[in-house]
Motif scaffolding. Structure first.
Motif, PDB file in Angstrom:
ATOM      1  N   ALA A 137       0.984  -0.841   5.484  1.00  0.00           N
ATOM      2  CA  ALA A 137       1.879   0.220   5.031  1.00  0.00           C
ATOM      3  C   ALA A 137       3.273   0.009   5.621  1.00  0.00           C
ATOM      4  O   ALA A 137       3.418  -0.478   6.741  1.00  0.00           O
ATOM      5  CB  ALA A 137       1.326   1.586   5.443  1.00  0.00           C
ATOM      6  N   PRO A 138       4.325   0.384   4.873  1.00  0.00           N
ATOM      7  CA  PRO A 138       5.688   0.175   5.368  1.00  0.00           C
ATOM      8  C   PRO A 138       6.040   1.101   6.522  1.00  0.00           C
ATOM      9  O   PRO A 138       5.511   2.202   6.634  1.00  0.00           O
ATOM     10  CB  PRO A 138       6.554   0.471   4.137  1.00  0.00           C
ATOM     11  N   ALA A 139       6.934   0.634   7.362  1.00  0.00           N
ATOM     12  CA  ALA A 139       7.450   1.420   8.480  1.00  0.00           C
ATOM     13  C   ALA A 139       8.940   1.132   8.609  1.00  0.00           C
ATOM     14  O   ALA A 139       9.418   0.058   8.238  1.00  0.00           O
ATOM     15  CB  ALA A 139       6.729   1.054   9.771  1.00  0.00           C
ATOM     16  N   ALA A 140       9.676   2.079   9.155  1.00  0.00           N
ATOM     17  CA  ALA A 140      11.122   1.897   9.320  1.00  0.00           C
ATOM     18  C   ALA A 140      11.420   0.765  10.293  1.00  0.00           C
ATOM     19  O   ALA A 140      12.311  -0.061  10.060  1.00  0.00           O
ATOM     20  CB  ALA A 140      11.761   3.199   9.797  1.00  0.00           C
ATOM     21  N   TYR A 141      10.683   0.695  11.384  1.00  0.00           N
ATOM     22  CA  TYR A 141      10.856  -0.354  12.379  1.00  0.00           C
ATOM     23  C   TYR A 141       9.494  -0.963  12.707  1.00  0.00           C
ATOM     24  O   TYR A 141       8.832  -0.548  13.654  1.00  0.00           O
ATOM     25  CB  TYR A 141      11.525   0.202  13.643  1.00  0.00           C
ATOM     26  N   PRO A 142       9.057  -1.934  11.928  1.00  0.00           N
ATOM     27  CA  PRO A 142       7.735  -2.530  12.136  1.00  0.00           C
ATOM     28  C   PRO A 142       7.616  -3.159  13.525  1.00  0.00           C
ATOM     29  O   PRO A 142       8.562  -3.770  14.032  1.00  0.00           O
ATOM     30  CB  PRO A 142       7.656  -3.589  11.039  1.00  0.00           C
ATOM     31  N   THR A 143       6.429  -3.019  14.114  1.00  0.00           N
ATOM     32  CA  THR A 143       6.203  -3.532  15.470  1.00  0.00           C
ATOM     33  C   THR A 143       5.111  -4.592  15.537  1.00  0.00           C
ATOM     34  O   THR A 143       4.691  -4.975  16.624  1.00  0.00           O
ATOM     35  CB  THR A 143       5.850  -2.360  16.418  1.00  0.00           C
ATOM     36  N   HIS A 144       4.616  -5.051  14.386  1.00  0.00           N
ATOM     37  CA  HIS A 144       3.726  -6.209  14.364  1.00  0.00           C
ATOM     38  C   HIS A 144       3.912  -6.934  13.036  1.00  0.00           C
ATOM     39  O   HIS A 144       4.482  -6.389  12.082  1.00  0.00           O
ATOM     40  CB  HIS A 144       2.265  -5.830  14.616  1.00  0.00           C
ATOM     41  N   THR A 145       3.456  -8.160  12.962  1.00  0.00           N
ATOM     42  CA  THR A 145       3.778  -9.039  11.827  1.00  0.00           C
ATOM     43  C   THR A 145       3.230  -8.508  10.511  1.00  0.00           C
ATOM     44  O   THR A 145       3.923  -8.563   9.478  1.00  0.00           O
ATOM     45  CB  THR A 145       3.235 -10.458  12.092  1.00  0.00           C
ATOM     46  N   GLN A 146       2.004  -8.025  10.513  1.00  0.00           N
ATOM     47  CA  GLN A 146       1.435  -7.480   9.277  1.00  0.00           C
ATOM     48  C   GLN A 146       2.324  -6.363   8.737  1.00  0.00           C
ATOM     49  O   GLN A 146       2.622  -6.297   7.545  1.00  0.00           O
ATOM     50  CB  GLN A 146       0.029  -6.939   9.554  1.00  0.00           C
ATOM     51  N   GLN A 147       2.731  -5.475   9.616  1.00  0.00           N
ATOM     52  CA  GLN A 147       3.574  -4.346   9.222  1.00  0.00           C
ATOM     53  C   GLN A 147       4.957  -4.826   8.785  1.00  0.00           C
ATOM     54  O   GLN A 147       5.548  -4.270   7.842  1.00  0.00           O
ATOM     55  CB  GLN A 147       3.695  -3.379  10.402  1.00  0.00           C
ATOM     56  N   ALA A 148       5.473  -5.851   9.440  1.00  0.00           N
ATOM     57  CA  ALA A 148       6.789  -6.382   9.074  1.00  0.00           C
ATOM     58  C   ALA A 148       6.774  -6.950   7.657  1.00  0.00           C
ATOM     59  O   ALA A 148       7.719  -6.742   6.879  1.00  0.00           O
ATOM     60  CB  ALA A 148       7.197  -7.466  10.077  1.00  0.00           C
ATOM     61  N   ILE A 149       5.703  -7.652   7.319  1.00  0.00           N
ATOM     62  CA  ILE A 149       5.597  -8.215   5.973  1.00  0.00           C
ATOM     63  C   ILE A 149       5.425  -7.109   4.940  1.00  0.00           C
ATOM     64  O   ILE A 149       6.116  -7.083   3.906  1.00  0.00           O
ATOM     65  CB  ILE A 149       4.434  -9.223   5.909  1.00  0.00           C
ATOM     66  N   GLY A 150       4.494  -6.177   5.184  1.00  0.00           N
ATOM     67  CA  GLY A 150       4.290  -5.080   4.241  1.00  0.00           C
ATOM     68  C   GLY A 150       5.541  -4.260   4.032  1.00  0.00           C
ATOM     69  O   GLY A 150       5.867  -3.863   2.897  1.00  0.00           O
ATOM     70  N   SER A 151       6.286  -4.026   5.114  1.00  0.00           N
ATOM     71  CA  SER A 151       7.515  -3.239   5.013  1.00  0.00           C
ATOM     72  C   SER A 151       8.601  -3.998   4.263  1.00  0.00           C
ATOM     73  O   SER A 151       9.343  -3.419   3.461  1.00  0.00           O
ATOM     74  CB  SER A 151       8.014  -2.872   6.418  1.00  0.00           C
TER      75      SER A 151
END
Length: 270
Positions: A177-191
């Motif tokens: 799921a997207p996040a404003a400031y991703p803190t791990h790689t999976q989140q960074a890609i999804g965001s």
């Protein structure tokens, strides 16, 4: 009864319309390409037997041939495949070469016309590819005329994920799921993927606002919509608030291509 077929890159949708009453299917059949055997059972439940089939195909000749053969064996006729046209069902195609417009995009614009109001409309289709197409008033001032003004094509969310995974040594095929400031790689890609999809939509939304002097009404469709919905709706609401425009969320359309084929079937019957 006329069968309606939308053969997309990864799946097919089938519906029907009675051109005399304009009655439609309540739920279209949606299947993967390898599940063509399910069509026969679906057709068995149609009464009376359909007298024709109308479709669009972006999945290649082999699939079209297989579907044609199925209908020839069963009913003695092939499917009438629609391609891009200069004009149909009250919609004009502004493509430089109308036949080059993908048939699914073209009939989706015809389907979108049933929701027409006084201003422009933007259809965002999130599938294997993402397309962002604008339908709006005729710039020549023709009363009641609607024009497909053009649009964008970009890789869909799944293609973006797979291209990162295949084109780099260390990045996974992530789906977070997207996040404003991703803190791990999976989140960074999804965001990043969600931001790219939403950003392209907002670009076309702003272009429509500038061209027509009115913000386009946004409609969404396609199997990848749930992956980008949160980011799109948040970005759209923020843009509307920043410009002091009324809040108007993107509205889901289940089958704009089938809707367009239904309108063509009705216009052919007139």
């Amino acid at each position: 009864m006329i069968v309606l077929i939308d053969a997309g890159n990864t799946r097919l949708k089938l519906g029907w319309i009675d051109p005399e009453t304009a009655v439609r299917e309540s739920h279209p059949l949606a299947i993967r390409h390898h599940d063509l055997h399910q069509i026969a059972a679906w057709l068995d439940h149609l009464a009376p037997a359909p007298r024709a089939a109308l479709g669009v195909n972006v999945a290649g000749k082999a699939l079209a041939d297989a579907l044609d053969e199925l209908f020839r064996r069963r009913y003695g006729y092939a499917i009438s495949w629609i391609s891009g046209q200069a004009q149909a069902a009250g919609v004009r195609n502004a493509y430089d070469t109308p036949s080059q417009l993908g048939p699914d995009r073209w009939v989706s614009m015809i389907g979108l016309a049933r929701h027409a109001h006084d201003g422009p409309q933007l259809l965002a289709s999130f599938g294997t590819a993402t397309t962002l197409d604008t339908l709006g008033p005729d710039p020549t001032g023709h009363a009641g005329g609607l024009v497909f003004h053009g649009g964008l094509i970009l890789p869909g969310p799944a293609l973006m994920r797979s291209s990162l995974a295949s084109g780099t040594a260390n990045l996974p095929e992530a789906n977070a799921a997207p996040a404003a400031y991703p803190t791990h790689t999976q989140q960074a890609i999804g965001s990043g993927i969600a931001a790219a999809q939403a950003g392209a939509l907002l670009r076309q939304w702003r272009e429509g606002l500038e061209r027509f002097g009115q913000a386009p009404r946004v409609y969404s469709t396609g199997g990848a919509w749930p992956q980008v919905e949160e980011e799109v709706q948040r970005g759209l609401a923020r843009a509307q608030s920043d410009l002091n425009l009324p809040r108007q969320a993107a509205q889901w359309l289940p089958s704009p291509a089938l809707d367009g084929l239904a309108r063509l079937a009705l216009s052919d019957a007139e």
